[in-house]
Design an enzyme around this catalytic site. Structure first.
Site, PDB file in Angstrom:
ATOM      1  N   LYS A 192      88.447  31.300  60.941  1.00 30.80           N
ATOM      2  CA  LYS A 192      87.339  32.159  60.514  1.00 30.80           C
ATOM      3  C   LYS A 192      86.518  31.435  59.467  1.00 30.80           C
ATOM      4  O   LYS A 192      86.986  31.188  58.359  1.00 30.80           O
ATOM      5  CB  LYS A 192      87.849  33.472  59.917  1.00 30.80           C
ATOM      6  CG  LYS A 192      86.682  34.449  59.711  1.00 30.80           C
ATOM      7  CD  LYS A 192      86.944  35.511  58.689  1.00 30.80           C
ATOM      8  CE  LYS A 192      86.700  35.070  57.281  1.00 30.80           C
ATOM      9  NZ  LYS A 192      85.289  34.780  56.958  1.00 30.80           N
ATOM     10  N   GLY A 249      93.452  34.251  47.426  1.00 28.83           N
ATOM     11  CA  GLY A 249      94.710  33.547  47.703  1.00 28.83           C
ATOM     12  C   GLY A 249      95.910  34.394  47.290  1.00 28.83           C
ATOM     13  O   GLY A 249      96.907  34.488  48.009  1.00 28.83           O
ATOM     14  N   GLU A 266      94.644  26.527  49.226  1.00 31.65           N
ATOM     15  CA  GLU A 266      93.859  25.574  48.436  1.00 31.65           C
ATOM     16  C   GLU A 266      92.844  26.413  47.684  1.00 31.65           C
ATOM     17  O   GLU A 266      91.914  26.941  48.282  1.00 31.65           O
ATOM     18  CB  GLU A 266      93.212  24.543  49.375  1.00 31.65           C
ATOM     19  CG  GLU A 266      92.857  23.262  48.674  1.00 31.65           C
ATOM     20  CD  GLU A 266      91.461  23.301  48.094  1.00 31.65           C
ATOM     21  OE1 GLU A 266      91.336  23.764  46.933  1.00 31.65           O
ATOM     22  OE2 GLU A 266      90.525  22.890  48.769  1.00 31.65           O
ATOM     23  N   CYS A 300      85.464  22.989  44.573  1.00 30.09           N
ATOM     24  CA  CYS A 300      86.692  23.495  43.943  1.00 30.09           C
ATOM     25  C   CYS A 300      87.238  22.506  42.918  1.00 30.09           C
ATOM     26  O   CYS A 300      87.838  22.903  41.929  1.00 30.09           O
ATOM     27  CB  CYS A 300      87.736  23.815  44.999  1.00 30.09           C
ATOM     28  SG  CYS A 300      87.986  22.478  46.157  1.00 30.09           S
ATOM     29  N   GLU A 397      86.402  29.519  36.749  1.00 24.27           N
ATOM     30  CA  GLU A 397      85.630  28.686  37.667  1.00 24.27           C
ATOM     31  C   GLU A 397      84.223  29.287  37.770  1.00 24.27           C
ATOM     32  O   GLU A 397      84.069  30.459  38.122  1.00 24.27           O
ATOM     33  CB  GLU A 397      86.336  28.734  39.020  1.00 24.27           C
ATOM     34  CG  GLU A 397      85.749  27.824  40.043  1.00 24.27           C
ATOM     35  CD  GLU A 397      86.620  27.755  41.306  1.00 24.27           C
ATOM     36  OE1 GLU A 397      87.062  28.816  41.781  1.00 24.27           O
ATOM     37  OE2 GLU A 397      86.835  26.650  41.801  1.00 24.27           O
TER      38      GLU A 397
HETATM   39  P1  NAI Z   1      86.401  34.067  48.862  1.00 26.09           P
HETATM   40  O1  NAI Z   1      87.724  33.566  48.471  1.00 26.09           O
HETATM   41  O2  NAI Z   1      86.179  35.532  48.900  1.00 26.09           O
HETATM   42  O3  NAI Z   1      86.019  33.521  50.319  1.00 26.09           O
HETATM   43  C1  NAI Z   1      86.635  32.465  50.988  1.00 26.09           C
HETATM   44  C2  NAI Z   1      86.951  32.880  52.423  1.00 26.09           C
HETATM   45  O4  NAI Z   1      87.919  33.930  52.411  1.00 26.09           O
HETATM   46  C3  NAI Z   1      85.779  33.421  53.218  1.00 26.09           C
HETATM   47  O5  NAI Z   1      85.895  33.001  54.538  1.00 26.09           O
HETATM   48  C4  NAI Z   1      85.984  34.934  53.132  1.00 26.09           C
HETATM   49  O6  NAI Z   1      85.396  35.637  54.188  1.00 26.09           O
HETATM   50  C5  NAI Z   1      87.474  35.040  53.193  1.00 26.09           C
HETATM   51  N1  NAI Z   1      88.052  36.254  52.613  1.00 26.09           N
HETATM   52  C6  NAI Z   1      87.563  37.042  51.624  1.00 26.09           C
HETATM   53  N2  NAI Z   1      88.404  38.053  51.359  1.00 26.09           N
HETATM   54  C7  NAI Z   1      89.458  37.910  52.176  1.00 26.09           C
HETATM   55  C8  NAI Z   1      90.670  38.625  52.360  1.00 26.09           C
HETATM   56  N3  NAI Z   1      90.973  39.688  51.627  1.00 26.09           N
HETATM   57  N4  NAI Z   1      91.551  38.180  53.272  1.00 26.09           N
HETATM   58  C9  NAI Z   1      91.282  37.076  53.997  1.00 26.09           C
HETATM   59  N5  NAI Z   1      90.155  36.369  53.879  1.00 26.09           N
HETATM   60  C10 NAI Z   1      89.246  36.763  52.974  1.00 26.09           C
HETATM   61  O7  NAI Z   1      85.333  33.387  47.921  1.00 26.09           O
HETATM   62  P2  NAI Z   1      83.840  33.894  47.599  1.00 26.09           P
HETATM   63  O8  NAI Z   1      83.830  35.357  47.311  1.00 26.09           O
HETATM   64  O9  NAI Z   1      82.969  33.425  48.677  1.00 26.09           O
HETATM   65  O10 NAI Z   1      83.516  33.118  46.253  1.00 26.09           O
HETATM   66  C11 NAI Z   1      83.910  33.651  44.993  1.00 26.09           C
HETATM   67  C12 NAI Z   1      84.399  32.574  44.082  1.00 26.09           C
HETATM   68  O11 NAI Z   1      85.566  31.971  44.646  1.00 26.09           O
HETATM   69  C13 NAI Z   1      83.445  31.411  43.888  1.00 26.09           C
HETATM   70  O12 NAI Z   1      82.511  31.669  42.905  1.00 26.09           O
HETATM   71  C14 NAI Z   1      84.387  30.321  43.500  1.00 26.09           C
HETATM   72  O13 NAI Z   1      84.693  30.418  42.130  1.00 26.09           O
HETATM   73  C15 NAI Z   1      85.621  30.610  44.308  1.00 26.09           C
HETATM   74  N6  NAI Z   1      85.670  29.810  45.543  1.00 26.09           N
HETATM   75  C16 NAI Z   1      86.474  28.723  45.568  1.00 26.09           C
HETATM   76  C17 NAI Z   1      86.484  27.923  46.679  1.00 26.09           C
HETATM   77  C18 NAI Z   1      87.346  26.719  46.751  1.00 26.09           C
HETATM   78  O14 NAI Z   1      87.064  25.820  47.530  1.00 26.09           O
HETATM   79  N7  NAI Z   1      88.416  26.637  46.016  1.00 26.09           N
HETATM   80  C19 NAI Z   1      85.649  28.175  47.829  1.00 26.09           C
HETATM   81  C20 NAI Z   1      84.885  29.387  47.736  1.00 26.09           C
HETATM   82  C21 NAI Z   1      84.892  30.144  46.612  1.00 26.09           C
END
Ligand code: NAI
Length: 791
Positions: A192, A249, A266, A300, A397
């Site tokens: 996804k 996570g 990650e 990240c 972050e």
């Molecule tokens: P997020 O963690 O919500 O999104 C990442 C992925 O997880 C997306 O595909 C999203 O649709 C999916 N997702 C969201 N909620 C979920 C759930 N309950 N169960 C399974 N999948 C789910 O991150 P978001 O809201 O886009 O960004 C928020 C903050 O997270 C950013 O400002 C940043 O600080 C951090 N982030 C860190 C990343 C990294 O590479 N470590 C990548 C993206 C965001």
């Protein structure tokens, strides 16, 4: 303006990339995308679509299907059906598919780069020169692993159906990091992509069709967090691999706890960028441009915390401010642009809010007078100074082009500040002294440390975090292991709960039964009475009273954790660890008769003798391993070496099995000892009296105080306290399925690593199952230290 005039003004002219090919591709799909399931395009069950937009302009790029639980179910079923055929292919044939993917992506590389830039807002220079080349390299590298799988991983098999959820910051690259190792190892996939950036994943789906990948091996379901949640909860999924925020996570850790799904995470970071006074400051400034302003800081492992040695702080800040004022913010499709658009309004809002909060907490905000576009989602490069280490902008972050600067005086202080975070993803260390930089690299708790460089990635080098940055690695050999399981383990049967009932506690001071044996807890190298003042009776197979064991509680566990953290074991050399282990084997052999005699009251004479004899052998095995579980030196394409070191994890809570009270316990404690971890051990409730023999052996074998702590009591209660304790770094739970689920659930707070038997039977007498690399891999974590060489 003529070229001659441009030479005088040195102004940049626009250098736009032609987006025609990518836009034509979108048009060819009528700007409407459905799911890719079982090799074909499939309408969403609920008929709902959402828009994917260009953050640089706000223009809609395409409508994309919102995945429901029914869509996820169809994709998981397709992946399940595809599994037998995919696994029956020869490794060579699977390798050919990965190779074909690499070739096809290479053929479409420019279109994919433009599409990525349109959907995400990152500068075309980055998608063209960093993202897509790394994607291609990943598939080539893993085509090689697919080919070598059987010879390099004998006895291992694929997890099965893998659910993969990726973020929006490196959409196609994260897809490659997930899909390449998964299918190379014989898994099938439901992926996804993030809701802000689904387009390159859909372009990849088309490539799967183009190379005639068997239907169902790769399925792409688009949608938001609710689609991800449906995938996480689907009972037909064997493993979840997630990249994204720490918060999600943590939710995934909790959601998968009651199942046997494997999990790799990650997550976020707040990575330090440490500059010493002897560093080449101009190089460090260029490093910083890559470290924090790459992809608008939405990385990240961004070097978002600048730690400067006080003596050079002002000079460095001046250089940084000058360099920041030369950074160009603007249309991501312009090849001369340094900083593109922020992915979505919600992310821009988050950056603004955090910066405002940092300023309210006392930080000084500096931004260059950069010309900003009037349309689209942009945030200028930002430098926050006078940042207190506890300020929100030093701890959370931000995921934007914002650098928080702090100073330090000594290397020790630099390490302390660098580790003053719940995260542990990456670090960058700048010093011309190889001694200082490697010493600091070894002390920083992070999965990747770049020395005099930053944000270097390669398919051959593992990437992933310590602590709340998650667990598991992506890339290299250690990345593949995440998608494999020992064959015997996969086929092991479940433990049937033992019929023995728990005994009522007795007041230790007033027990009037004739007791053979009373033992104590063992904490910090000393025998200790339990805080509760209670003991519990230990009975033999026929119900006869064998003795009393202390009823340990929360407080005892807390004391044991404190003692374990103070232990010097992690700092001893591998050779010395081996010496202590050999000494333990010697002492156990000297006392084997009496120990076997006592143990036989609980498990019968034959088993007791076998356990003791095998325990001596097992100690020898780990004494042998202690100085041999080496890392590797990788050879990425850049002129850099990446030293992959197997580091100890720290403090590990160990819940031991009931079926082999001595051998089972030692089989779990010994790999931790060999790896340099200290432990808090909960001995089996059926025969906890074994601790009396163990602490005598430890005491006579020069094992430093606090290295192994033994707390007897009720397993389920003690496990909860251990799993919830923030100073415990990992939990090993080899008990029944309920305890395995509790270990995962309660450890979600600080995201400690969890290793369990999933409630399955392990033959502790079989070295193929009960000892060796599988245990050592879980007792260590890999840190990759990158060091450039050459002029
Ligand atoms: P997020 O963690 O919500 O999104 C990442 C992925 O997880 C997306 O595909 C999203 O649709 C999916 N997702 C969201 N909620 C979920 C759930 N309950 N169960 C399974 N999948 C789910 O991150 P978001 O809201 O886009 O960004 C928020 C903050 O997270 C950013 O400002 C940043 O600080 C951090 N982030 C860190 C990343 C990294 O590479 N470590 C990548 C993206 C965001």
């Amino acid at each position: 303006m003529s070229i001659a005039e441009k030479f005088v003004t040195m102004e940049y002219g626009p250098a736009p990339e032609d987006a025609k090919d990518a836009l034509l591709w979108l048009d060819r799909h009528e700007r409407r995308f459905v799911h890719f399931i079982d090799g074909t395009w499939r309408d969403p069950a609920e008929g709902i679509f959402f828009d994917s937009t260009d953050p640089a302009t706000g223009d809609k790029l395409a409508a994309v299907a919102q995945g429901s639980a029914a869509d996820v179910d169809a994709a998981v079923k397709a992946a399940r059906n595809a599994l037998p055929k995919w696994q029956s292919l020869s490794t060579h044939n699977r390798a050919r598919y990965l190779y074909a993917m690499a070739r096809a992506i290479q053929r479409h590389s420019r279109r994919l780069a433009v599409l990525e830039t349109l959907d995400n807002g990152k500068p075309i220079r980055e998608s063209r020169d960093i993202d897509i080349p790394l994607v291609i390299r990943h598939f080539y590298h893993h085509a090689g692993w697919a080919q070598l799988l059987e010879t390099e991983f004998p006895g291992y098999t694929a997890c099965g159906v893998v659910g993969q959820i990726i973020p929006w910051n490196f959409p196609l690259l994260m897809l490659a990091w997930k899909i390449a190792p998964a299918i190379a190892t014989g898994n099938t996939v439901v992926l996804k992509p993030a809701e802000f950036t689904p387009l390159t994943a859909l372009a990849f789906a088309e490539i799967c069709q183009e190379i005639e990948l068997p239907a169902g091996v790769v399925n792409i379901v688009t949608g938001d967090g609710s689609t991800g949640e449906a995938l996480v909860k689907h009972p037909g999924v064997d493993k979840i691999a997630f990249t994204g925020s720490t918060e999600v996570g943590r939710a995934i850790r909790r959601a998968t706890a009651p199942s046997h799904k494997r999990l790799s995470l990650e997550l976020g970071g707040k990575s330090p960028f440490v500059v010493f006074e002897d560093a080449d400051l101009d190089s460090a400034v260029e490093g910083l441009v890559d470290g924090i302003w790459l992809n608008q800081g939405q990385v990240c492992c961004a070097g978002s915390r600048l730690l400067m040695q006080e003596s050079i702080a002002e000079t460095l800040m001046e250089k940084i401010r000058y360099r920041m004022s030369t950074l160009r913010v603007g249309s991501p499709l312009d090849k001369g642009i340094d900083i593109g658009a922020i992915v979505a309004p919600v992310q821009l809002e988050r950056i603004r809010r955090l910066v405002d909060q940092g300023v309210a907490e006392g930080a000084t905000c500096w931004q260059p007078r950069t010309e900003m576009p009037t349309r689209g989602l942009y945030f200028p490069p930002t430098l926050l100074s006078n940042v207190h280490p506890s300020s929100i902008v030093a701890q959370q972050e931000i995921f934007g082009p914002v650098l928080a600067a702090m100073t330090f005086r000594t290397p020790a202080e630099a390490v302390e500040l660098a580790n003053n975070t719940a995260y542990g993803l990456a670090a960058s260390v700048w010093s011309e002294s190889i001694n200082v930089s490697l010493q600091v690299a070894a002390q920083i708790k992070a999965g990747v440390v770049w020395v005099n460089c930053t944000n270097m990635f390669d398919a051959a080098c593992g990437f992933g975090g310590y602590r709340e940055s998650g667990y598991g690695r992506e890339g290299g050999r250690e990345g593949l292991i995440e998608y494999l399981e020992p064959v015997w383990f996969k086929n092991a049967s479940s433990i049937t709960p033992s019929g023995r009932k728990r005994e009522a506690p007795v007041d230790g001071q007033h027990a009037d039964v004739a007791i053979d044996r009373t033992v104590k807890l063992y904490i910090g190298g000393k025998q200790a009475r339990p805080d509760s003042g209670y003991s519990f009776e230990v009975r033999g197979e026929k119900g006869e009273l064998l003795g009393e064991a202390p009823l340990g509680n929360r407080k005892d566990i807390r004391n044991a954790v404190e003692a374990a953290r103070k232990a010097v074991w992690g700092k001893t050399s591998a050779h010395n660890r081996a010496q202590v282990l050999y000494y333990m084997a010697e002492n156990l052999s000297l006392r084997q008769e009496e120990i076997a005699r006592r143990l036989s009251a609980a498990v019968g004479e034959a088993q007791a003798r076998r356990e003791v004899a095998m325990s001596i052998e097992r100690i020898f095995t780990y004494a042998a391993w202690a100085d041999k579980f080496d890392g590797a030196v990788h050879n990425p394409p850049s002129r850099t070496i990446a030293i992959a070191m197997n580091e100890s994890i720290g403090t590990v809570g160990v819940v031991t099995p009931t079926d082999a009270p001595l051998l089972g316990l030692l089989s779990l404690v010994l790999p931790n000892l060999a790896a340099g971890n200290s432990s808090i051990v909960v001995p089996s409730e059926t025969y906890p009296l074994i601790v009396g023999d163990l602490y005598q052996i430890f005491d006579t074998s020069d094992l430093p105080d606090g290295t192994v702590n033994l707390v007897t009591g009720h397993t389920t209660e003690l496990l909860k306290t251990i799993a919830e304790h923030d100073d415990v770094d990992a939990v090993w739970c080899f008990s029944d399925a309920d305890n395995a689920a509790s270990a995962k659930l309660f450890s979600a707070g600080n995201l400690k690593q969890v290793f369990t038997n999933e409630g399955r039977v392990i033959d502790w007498y079989d070295p193929k199952q009960a000892e060796g690399r599988w245990f050592l891999q879980h007792a260590t974590q890999v840190k990759n230290v990158w060091v450039p060489y050459g002029e």
